[in-house]
Structure formats: structure tokens, C-alpha cells
Design a protein around this motif. Structure first.
Motif, short mmCIF file in Angstrom:
data_model
loop_
_atom_site.label_atom_id
_atom_site.label_comp_id
_atom_site.label_asym_id
_atom_site.label_seq_id
_atom_site.Cartn_x
_atom_site.Cartn_y
_atom_site.Cartn_z
N TYR A 1 0.83 -1.20 0.00
CA TYR A 1 0.00 0.00 0.00
C TYR A 1 0.87 1.25 0.00
N MET A 2 1.90 1.22 0.86
CA MET A 2 2.75 2.40 0.96
C MET A 2 3.50 2.64 -0.33
N ARG A 3 3.91 1.54 -0.95
CA ARG A 3 4.69 1.72 -2.15
C ARG A 3 3.83 2.15 -3.33
N GLU A 4 2.60 1.67 -3.32
CA GLU A 4 1.73 1.94 -4.47
C GLU A 4 0.86 3.17 -4.28
N LYS A 5 0.81 3.70 -3.08
CA LYS A 5 -0.13 4.79 -2.81
C LYS A 5 0.16 5.98 -3.73
N GLN A 6 -0.89 6.60 -4.19
CA GLN A 6 -0.73 7.80 -5.00
C GLN A 6 -0.07 8.86 -4.13
N LEU A 7 1.03 9.38 -4.60
CA LEU A 7 1.78 10.31 -3.77
C LEU A 7 1.22 11.73 -3.88
N GLY A 8 0.30 11.92 -4.79
CA GLY A 8 -0.28 13.25 -4.93
C GLY A 8 0.46 14.08 -5.96
N TYR A 9 1.41 13.48 -6.62
CA TYR A 9 2.10 14.17 -7.71
C TYR A 9 2.64 13.12 -8.64
N ASP A 10 3.07 13.54 -9.80
CA ASP A 10 3.54 12.58 -10.79
C ASP A 10 5.06 12.50 -10.71
N SER A 11 5.55 11.50 -10.01
CA SER A 11 6.98 11.46 -9.72
C SER A 11 7.73 10.58 -10.71
N GLU A 12 6.97 9.91 -11.58
CA GLU A 12 7.58 8.89 -12.43
C GLU A 12 8.80 9.38 -13.19
N GLN A 13 8.69 10.61 -13.72
CA GLN A 13 9.73 11.01 -14.68
C GLN A 13 10.52 12.22 -14.21
N ILE B 1 10.88 17.29 -4.19
CA ILE B 1 10.03 16.31 -3.52
C ILE B 1 10.76 14.98 -3.65
N GLY B 2 11.20 14.46 -2.54
CA GLY B 2 11.92 13.19 -2.58
C GLY B 2 13.36 13.35 -2.21
N HIS C 1 2.77 13.79 -0.95
CA HIS C 1 3.70 13.21 0.03
C HIS C 1 5.10 13.70 -0.26
N TYR C 2 5.57 14.62 0.54
CA TYR C 2 6.94 15.09 0.38
C TYR C 2 7.90 14.28 1.23
N GLU C 3 7.32 13.40 2.08
CA GLU C 3 8.13 12.49 2.90
C GLU C 3 7.58 11.09 2.69
N PRO C 4 8.32 10.05 3.13
CA PRO C 4 7.78 8.69 3.01
C PRO C 4 6.40 8.60 3.66
N ILE C 5 5.64 7.60 3.23
CA ILE C 5 4.25 7.52 3.66
C ILE C 5 4.12 7.23 5.15
N HIS C 6 5.24 6.88 5.79
CA HIS C 6 5.19 6.71 7.25
C HIS C 6 4.80 8.00 7.94
N GLN C 7 5.04 9.13 7.23
CA GLN C 7 4.84 10.42 7.87
C GLN C 7 3.54 11.05 7.43
N GLN C 8 2.89 11.67 8.39
CA GLN C 8 1.67 12.44 8.14
C GLN C 8 2.02 13.64 7.24
N ILE C 9 1.10 13.99 6.37
CA ILE C 9 1.30 15.21 5.58
C ILE C 9 0.95 16.40 6.47
N LEU C 10 1.90 17.30 6.64
CA LEU C 10 1.69 18.47 7.50
C LEU C 10 1.40 19.69 6.63
N PHE D 1 16.00 9.77 -8.82
CA PHE D 1 14.66 9.76 -9.39
C PHE D 1 13.69 10.05 -8.26
N ALA D 2 12.80 10.98 -8.48
CA ALA D 2 11.90 11.36 -7.39
C ALA D 2 11.10 10.16 -6.89
N ASN D 3 10.75 9.24 -7.78
CA ASN D 3 9.93 8.12 -7.31
C ASN D 3 10.74 7.04 -6.61
#
Lengths: 109, 872
Positions: free
Chosen positions: B530-542, B579-580, B675-684, B731-733
Motif C-alpha cells: 500500500y505504501m509503495r503503491e499509494k498515490q503520492l499526490g504528484y507525478d513522480s515517475e519522470q 520532492i523526494g 507526500h513530500y516524505e515517506p508515507i510513514h509520515q503524516q502530511i503536515l 529519481f523522485a519516485n
């Protein structure tokens, strides 16, 4: 002579057993030999020899009474058998006959 | 007459080896001799002569015959006999024997791995001689009703403690630098990730081995740097590094003052240690106020207390210290001392610990528990097969009893049998270890080495486990069989009852454990996924990120234009934030109408940022460099709105932040949370502002199809740029990937172990059913003759196991439900509703039980009753 071969130490032990009639046991025999020969001998070798002599039939044994100075342990008392006596005798005869066959000249050299 | 006793041990030895017929006379003679000697000589001499005698008697002619050697309870003849009958009974059921053997071998293998790993993990940091009196100054932060933990403290706290707290003997500060840097000496460059500022007394407090240089003088003056041996070797080769001047962080010159052995079994990691004085304003060449004042929280402070000081008693004093020096935070920060030896394993509740190597007690404990479970499952298999198979053995036992075997002897026999099997298992496990240790690095951060398994200590533990397995596996069947009345055993009377009840309990327990493990694995696995696949809220692929805080930043514009020249580059944003890969900072802002300052993450960006990362604007607009007013504007995220309680309507009417003595900025837009931090962290709450003065990162959006060409292009541009840093990109992702390592490690290990336990318990169940069916062939035959259908027969046999399985599941589900809830608590973004997984696991378990049982029962049900009934 076959079958009655006695080693030197065996002969000594056998002689001592015969000598200490009715009071021949390991430690006593060891003491006796040490006294007579002035050699230092080990207790275990005497026991070993006694065992062998008994196996060969030269001596028999019985368990003697336990005494306090042995911590309540019984002695094994050895007596010479007729076969043993014969063996001793044969050895003695052989030796003395050979002894007497030594030419006089040898003694004078 | 005085009582003299010869040395007891010598007597015992004599008694042990001596032929019973000879014993009396020899001991008697020896005693007599001893008494005689005691009267003549010293005790010591008499004793040693006694020993000598005993030893000279130890000759073949005086030995017992081998058969007469008596050991504990059994004679060697019987021992041989037990082994022979063990081997025979193993051979009689080869397949079960092999299944049991493999099961226990794998279990032993897992347990050995656990033990060595445990030894390794619990010994980290043990070598520091001060460890007992050392603590780290941590703090609890309670802000806006939320509690969190931090291991960082102010740079000013340490010196204050030393000066004002009589309990504190000494302190030392450690501050790992955030970014990697490059060391240069003459022609050689070396990138180092662990550049750490430390106090001058670092080597007094910690017990690292200084190989060259004077440890007490090595970290005093600004610009002094201590290198680890591997760094020194890489940079200087055979040259003596001492006194050499090297280029390091921020292009300054540093002097190498000492060489230290590489840190290994410790949570403190470093490649370069740099004198703290370097950072002190007016003293070193940096004026890093934030590392030396009260406000900045970026430093690890280690405190050495005087012996016999209770660290708890310092807590109230910390509060008054904060009230005096940092009143702003006195109500939020609650410093406390964490024992040094707990840092490595017991710090996982503290989220952010830069530059430290930490273990996980959760992983360690799970691992230990799970391998114990596997051992239990394997041992239960052995017990079940043995007790189910009691009848053939009962005849043997009956005969033994008739011929006068004691109960004790029979028990010993079965324990020996189990020990024999366990010994074979250990041999197999060690063989497995021998071949697999190189691959253990996948589970443990460092590979375990074979010699750790051959250490005396590990071997002793192994022997202990061996005995334990022997007893566990052997005792119950032994007790059961030894209890048999010989007449019953010989007559083949079935006296089962009790043993089959116990077997039911054991089977239930096995299924229970397997269910726990499978479900536990599944939940950990889906959370990781879930953490790895979760939509990070931005397109980090490229997005490729380059850090240019290394000389290139002064000429960023030309650099950017060269990058843009490639047609695979879609967008470039040159600014501080990424981001990343970090680049944003924590700060506070003032909002009108809210009394408390709001904690925010500050992103200093340029107008291209949103486009480059594909951030979506929810309300209003993003920055436009053409509009002069935007230099005084902010964009926030949804979390910010939630924090201050603004609705979108209110924003449309116009809002601003700051003011009241601080800079005022208009709010021009809201971006969706990302998510500007790993998904372990709450978005502040996030505040973004246009800032073109600090451009330390280049964020490049690349067309996917051309990614490798673009990377080549970037490398070329980099090589032409004025920097001694090697070309490196992120790579951001990928940036957060490694932060999921802990969960991945857990799910990988659990996965393998759950699989093993499933297989072992499956085999066990399969074996057990085939035994029970064997015993019931006649019953089944008669039932069939009397008209029972195949289905009825299958049901008859499966019913019991299905009930046991259901019972096990009913027991397991609440436990796993509770544990999973607890574990998931630590993740602010977690999987919801794992109830369906429970249902699926329950159904699958029942199905697997059916599979294991029905094959055998079908076989039994299909047999022609004539066959099973013909011979009696």
C-alpha cells in the motif's frame, strides 16, 4: 617344555607365591620381591602377572577375609597349583642342569 | 587408627574402568599402600602416588568388558539396542520419518539463524566502555494535541547541562551533516555520505579505536577532521594522511588530525569526524547559529551521568531549563534521557534520526517468535505421528516390559530416539547453514557468517536446544507408551482416548499458529505494498533531481539552459525545494485570528515547480514569475487549510498569512496534498513561496521514452560544469523506496516463515490422517459393508479436523485482529478493512485442511471392504 614357558618376572612372582604360602596377595608379593631383589616394581605389573599366571593355571586364588587396614576390602589370596609347582620344578631343573654343564674353564677365565 | 581416605575422584575413576572381578583386590591393595604411604609422607605426595597407581592400573587387562560399562540408567548394550530399534521404527515409516526430519531440520535452521542474529543485534554498542552511564537527550513533543518523539536537541543544551547540572559528568554532541560531500586531496576525489560534526571529547566518551594521531587533540581546533581508515586509504593510498590538508564540505580546507577504525557494531555512523569548533560563530569558518543556539533542533546530545544517578530525576530540571532559555517551546518540549544501550534496538518510535544505524526490536522479536513457532509445529508433528502410531510400538514396549524393562528405561529409550532424530536435524541444519549463510544478507542487513555458528557459545546453546527438542518431542510419547499395561499392548487393545484428545489439542495449536502467521504476513505485506503503491499526490515517475549545491548553483542559469536544450526534457525547475530529496524546511507562520504559531513545511520554489512535479491546483492558481505581486504570495496545501480551518469559499474571498509584525503574504492558491516524505509520515501543512535567491536543486521532468538519452545529456552538461562533485542524480519516485526497507524486511521474512510453517503443518496433518485412517480401516470396511456411502466415510474422517480447524481459526482471528491494529497504528496512512483478509484466510485454511485430509480419506473410502476385512 612347551606350554610351561615362564618369563623372568613371571617366575619371580610364581616363586614368591609359593614362598608366601597362604599369604600371597598383590601388595604382599610386591613387597617381597622388592625386598629380595632390591628392584623397584609397580603394583600393577604384579597384578597383571598374577592374572596371567592364573589364566595359565599355575596358581589359583580365593578371596580372603576383609581387614580394617584394607578399608574393608577383601584380599585375593593366591596358591600355587600342582601344575605351577611342576613348572617351577622344570624351570629349576633346566637351569641347574644347564648350570652344571658349564665347563670348569669358564669359571676360571 | 586414623582414618585416611584416598582421593575420591581417583577411586571413582578406578571403580569406573576396573573389571568388577578385579576391583576388590586392586582397591584393597591400593588402600593398604596408601595408608602405608600416608604414615611416611605428605598427603599431597601420597595422593599423587595413589593417582599414579590408579592410572598405571588403567590397562586393557584390568578394564571392564565393553558390555559391563554402565552409564546413566542404561548399559551400552541397551543403548545400542535402542538405536537399532529407533532406526527400525524410522525405516518402517520412511516417509514420515523423512518429513519429520526435514521439518525439525528446517525449524532448527531457523532457530540457529535467530540465535546468531539475536546475539549480533543485542551486542551492538556493547564495546563502549562508558555505555552504562551514557544517555541520549531525546524529547517528547506535544504540539496542537499531537505527541511525537525526537532524538534531536539544541546545540546549546549540552554545554548548559554540563555547566549547570551537578549530575552530569560530561556531554558530547554529534551532528551528522544532511548532504553528502566530496573530499579532495591532490588528484583524488571521494564522495562521503557521513560527514559528522562532533565535540572535542568524542573519543573520551565513545570507545572508537584511534589508529593514528592523538585522540585528545584531534578534534579541538576548527577545520580538524578525523577520517575512518577506509576513507583514508581510499583518499591517500599509502601516504600518511596525518597533517595533510584536504578539501571538504563547502569547499573549505580541512586538516587531517587522526585516523580511526571504521565504526562497525554501533549506531553511530561516520566517515569523517569534524571538530565542532568549525561550526561555532566567530570561531570556525561557519557561523552555524542553528547548531549552537537554543532554537535549532538538529543535534544529538549524549550525556554522561555520574554513576548512581537516576535519569528520571532530571526531567523537572529540564523543564525549568527550557523555561529559562527557550520559553517559546517550554510547553511543547519534554526532554528525557534515553539509555545509550537502548538506542540501537529501541528507537523505532522516534521517526527521524538522521545518519544513525538503527535496528528494530520488533523485527528481532517477530523473528524469534516465529522461529520458535516453527519449531513447535515441527515438534508437534513428531509427537503426533508418534502417538498416533502407538500400536506397533506398543507391542515392542509390551515385550520390553515383559522382559523386565523399567518404566524409566522405556522413557529414556524414547527420549534417546527423539534425541537421535534431533541430532540428525542439527547436522542437516548446519549443512544448510553452510550453503546458505552468504545469502542471509537479504534478510539481515549484513550477512551472517559461518564462524558465528561455530562459536563455542552458539554451540553450547545449540546443545541446549538439542536436549530441549529431545525432551519436548520424546517425553510425551515416552510417557504415554511407558504407561501401557503390557498385556493390553500385546493383545492389541486400543487404549487411545486420552492421547487422541491431546493430539486434537496439538493439531488445533498447529493450525492456530499457521493461521496467525499467514494472516500476519498478509497484513504486513499489504501495508508495505500500500505504501509503495499509494498515490503520492504528484507525478513522480519522470522527475530527475540534481543537487547543485556544489559550485554549479552560482551559474545555474547557464546550466539550466544547457539542460533544456535536449528535447526529451519537458520542464526544469531550479529552486531550493524538491520532492523526494529534501530541500524544504520546518518553520512556523502566523495566521490572523489564530493565537498559536502554526508549524509548517516551507518550500522555496520557482514557478515551474508545480508543472515539473505535476502537482494539481485545487483552488486559485500557482505562481507566475511575470506577476510582480507573486513575489509576496504563498500557495498552501489542503492540510494547511484543515489546520487553520479555512473553507474554499473563504479563500476565494482572499486570505493572507503573516502580518502582525511579520511579513504578510497573500494566499493565491491551494494545491492538493502530496507526500513530500515517506508515507510513514503524516502530511503536515505546507507553505510554498516564490524564492529565486536560493537555487540548490534542479528538478527535471523527462519524457519517459527518452530517459536514458536525457541522462547521458545531463552527464555531459555536468562534466562541463565547474564542480569537483561527481555526477549523481535521484529519481523522485525512487527517493522513498529505501524507507520502506523495514517493512519489506518484515514482510519478506514473515512470508518465508509462514510458508515454511504452512508446509510443515500441512505435512503433519497429512501424516496424522493417514495414520488414523490406517487404524480405522476395519471400521471403515464394516461401515461400508453396512451401507455407508463414500461421502459419509469422508465426512466421518474429515469432520474432526474441520472442527479443530474452525476452533483454531476462531482463536486466531481476535489475536491477529488486535495485533494488526496495534501495528498499523504507527502508520498515518494505512490499509483499511483487513477483515476480508481474515475471511479469506479462514476459508483457505478450511480448504487446505480438507485438501490434506480428503485425499487420504477418499483413498480409505474407496477401498473395497473385502480387502480391509479379509485378514484378522
Amino acid at each position: 617344555m612347551k606350554g610351561t614357558y615362564l618369563g623372568e618376572f613371571e617366575e619371580l612372582v610364581l616363586l614368591t607365591v609359593a614362598m608366601r604360602y597362604d599369604d600371597a596377595y598383590g601388595l604382599g608379593i610386591t613387597d617381597e620381591i622388592e625386598q629380595k631383589t632390591g628392584r623397584k616394581i609397580t603394583l600393577s605389573s604384579v597384578h597383571k602377572t598374577l592374572k596371567r599366571l592364573e589364566e595359565k593355571g599355575f596358581i589359583t586364588s580365593r578371596m580372603g577375609g576383609a581387614t580394617e587396614n584394607r578399608g574393608g576390602r577383601q584380599k585375593r589370596l593366591f596358591t600355587i597349583t600342582a601344575y605351577g609347582k611342576k613348572a617351577l620344578q622344570q624351570t629349576y631343573e633346566l637351569r641347574s642342569s644347564m648350570y652344571h654343564s658349564i665347563p670348569k674353564i669358564v669359571w676360571n677365565l | 587408627m586414623k582414618e585416611y581416605t584416598p582421593p575420591l575422584l581417583a577411586q571413582k575413576f578406578l571403580r569406573w574402568y576396573c573389571h568388577p572381578d578385579l576391583y576388590q583386590e586392586i582397591e584393597g591393595d591400593l588402600y593398604e599402600l596408601y595408608i602405608r604411604r600416608r604414615k611416611k609422607m605428605s598427603v599431597l605426595k601420597a595422593n599423587s602416588l595413589y593417582w599414579l597407581n590408579v592410572i598405571t592400573f588403567c590397562q586393557p587387562w584390568a578394564w571392564r568388558k565393553p558390555k559391563q560399562f554402565k552409564s546413566f540408567l542404561i548399559t551400552s548394550d541397551m543403548f545400542k539396542n535402542y538405536l537399532v530399534s529407533s532406526v527400525r521404527s524410522f525405516l518402517k515409516q520412511k516417509s514420515y520419518f523423512i518429513a519429520n526430519l526435514l521439518g525439525i531440520s528446517v525449524a532448527v535452521y531457523c532457530l540457529l539463524l535467530t540465535i546468531v542474529y539475536f546475539q549480533k543485534e543485542t551486542r551492538v554498542d556493547d564495546f563502549h566502555t562508558n555505555a552504562q552511564h551514557l544517555y541520549r537527550l531525546n524529547k517528547k513533543i506535544i504540539s496542537a494535541g499531537q505527541a511525537s518523539e525526537s532524538a534531536e536537541s539544541s546545540g546549546a543544551m549540552g554545554p548548559y547541562l554540563k555547566e549547570n547540572f551537578p549530575e552530569v559528568q560530561d556531554i558530547t554532541r554529534v551532528a551528522p551533516w544532511w548532504e553528502p560531500t566530496v573530499l579532495s586531496w591532490e588528484d583524488s576525489d571521494l564522495k562521503v555520505n557521513e560527514w559528522v560534526f562532533v565535540d572535542a571529547n568524542f573519543f573520551e566518551i565513545f570507545s572508537f579505536e584511534v589508529l593514528k594521531g592523538n585522540p585528545s587533540e584531534a578534534l579541538r581546533a576548527p577545520g580538524q577532521v578525523v577520517l575512518t581508515q577506509s576513507v583514508a586509504n581510499a583518499l591517500f593510498g599509502v601516504e600518511d594522511p596525518l597533517g595533510k590538508s584536504i578539501k571538504g564540505l563547502h569547499e573549505f580546507d580541512y586538516v587531517v588530525s587522526a585516523v580511526v577504525a571504521d565504526p562497525k557494531e554501533t549506531h553511530l555512523q561516520f566517515q569523517c569526524l569534524v571538530a565542532w569548533e568549525t561550526t561555532v560563530p566567530n570561531s570556525g569558518f561557519y557561523s552555524y547559529n542553528f547548531m549552537n543556539n537554543w532554537l535549532g533542533q538538529t543535534v544529538y546530545t549524549y550525556v554522561k551521568l555520574f554513576p548512581e544517578t537516576n535519569p528520571e530525576l532530571l526531567k523537572p530540571k529540564f523543564t525549568s531549563m527550557l523555561e529559562e532559555n527557550l520559553p517559546k517551546r517550554a510547553e511543547e518540549y519534554f526532554p528525557y534521557l534515553q539509555p545509550f544501550s537502548e538506542i540501537y534496538l529501541h528507537s523505532s518510535h522516534i521517526p527521524y534520526q538522521r545518519g544513525l544505524k538503527l535496528g528494530s526490536s520488533l523485527f528481532l522479536n517477530t523473528f524469534g517468535l516465529v522461529s520458535l513457532f516453527i519449531l513447535l509445529i515441527a515438534v508437534i508433528n513428531y509427537i503426533n505421528v508418534n502417538t498416533a502410531n502407538v500400536l506397533p510400538r506398543a507391542k515392542e514396549v509390551g515385550l520390553r516390559k515383559i522382559f523386565g524393562a523399567y518404566k524409566k528405561q522405556l522413557i529414556v529409550q524414547f527420549i534417546i530416539e527423539a534425541l537421535f532424530l534431533a541430532a540428525l536435524s542439527f547436522a542437516i541444519a548446519y549443512l544448510l547453514l553452510f550453503y546458505t549463510t552468504p545469502y542471509t544478507a537479504n534478510f539481515f542487513n549484513a550477512p551472517l557468517e559461518m564462524n558465528q555458528f561455530l562459536k563455542l557459545e552458539t554451540l553450547l546453546i545449540a546443545v541446549g536446544i538439542w536436549l530441549m527438542i529431545g525432551l519436548m518431542a520424546g517425553l510425551y510419547p515416552a510417557w504415554l507408551l511407558a504407561r501401557f499395561q503390557p498385556i493390553e499392548a500385546i493383545k492389541n487393545l486400543k487404549s487411545k482416548g486420552k492421547s487422541s484428545q491431546q493430539r486434537n489439542a496439538l493439531v488445533t495449536f498447529q493450525i492456530f499458529i499457521s493461521t496467525l502467521m499467514v494472516l500476519g504476513t498478509w497484513i504486513v505485506f499489504s501495508q508495505t505494498d500500500y505504501m509503495r503503491e499509494k498515490q503520492l499526490g504528484y507525478d513522480s515517475e519522470q522527475v530527475v533531481i540534481l543537487n547543485i549545491n556544489n559550485g554549479i548553483d552560482t551559474q545555474w542559469e547557464g546550466f539550466r539552459n544547457k539542460i533544456k536544450a535536449h528535447n526529451g526534457v519537458q520542464n526544469v525547475s531550479v529552486c531550493q525545494a524538491t520532492i523526494g530529496a529534501g530541500g524544504w524546511y520546518g518553520t512556523t507562520v502566523k495566521v490572523k485570528g489564530i493565537e498559536k504559531d502554526i508549524d509548517v513545511r516551507l518550500f522555496r520554489i520557482d514557478a515551474q515547480f508545480a508543472k515539473t512535479y505535476g502537482l494539481s491546483v485545487k483552488e486559485g492558481r500557482f505562481f507566475n514569475e511575470q506577476m510582480a505581486s507573486d513575489s509576496n504570495a504563498v500557495v498552501v496545501n489542503e492540510a494547511f487549510l484543515k489546520e487553520v480551518g479555512w473553507s474554499l469559499e473563504e479563500i476565494r474571498k482572499g486570505k493572507h498569512i503573516g502580518g502582525e509584525g511579520r511579513a504578510k503574504a497573500n494566499l493565491i492558491g491551494v494545491v492538493k496534498d502530496f507526500h513530500y516524505e515517506p508515507i510513514h509520515q503524516q502530511i503536515l501543512p505546507v507553505v510554498m513561496l516564490l524564492n529565486t535567491s536560493r537555487r540548490t536543486n534542479v528538478n527535471i521532468r523527462v519524457e519517459t521514452a527518452q530517459i536514458s538519452e536525457v541522462l547521458d545529456h545531463l552527464q555531459q552538461v555536468w562534466n562541463d560544469a565547474p564542480t569537483r562533485y561527481p555526477f549523481e542524480f535521484t529519481f523522485a519516485n525512487d527517493a522513498f523506496e529505501e524507507s520502506y526497507g523495514k517493512e519489506e524486511q518484515l514482510s519478506d521474512t514473515l512470508g518465508i516463515f509462514a510458508f515454511i510453517s504452512l508446509i510443515i503443518s500441512g505435512i503433519g496433518l497429512f501424516g496424522l490422517t493417514s495414520f488414523t485412517i490406517n487404524q480405522r480401516t476395519k471400521e471403515i470396511g464394516i461401515r461400508k459393508v453396512l451401507g455407508a456411502s463414500t461421502q459419509q466415510v469422508i465426512l466421518l474422517i474429515s469432520k474432526r479436523y474441520l472442527i479443530l480447524g474452525a476452533l483454531a481459526i476462531v482463536l486466531a482471528l481476535p489475536i491477529i485482529g488486535w495485533t494488526a491494529k496495534e501495528w498499523l497504528q504507527q502508520f498515518p496512512y494505512r490499509i483499511e478493512g483487513y477483515e476480508w483478509m481474515m475471511t479469506v484466510t479462514a476459508i483457505a485454511t478450511i480448504f487446505l485442511i480438507l485438501l490434506a485430509v480428503s485425499f487420504q480419506s477418499l483413498k480409505a473410502a474407496l477401498v473395497n471392504p473385502i480387502k480391509s476385512l479379509k485378514d484378522e
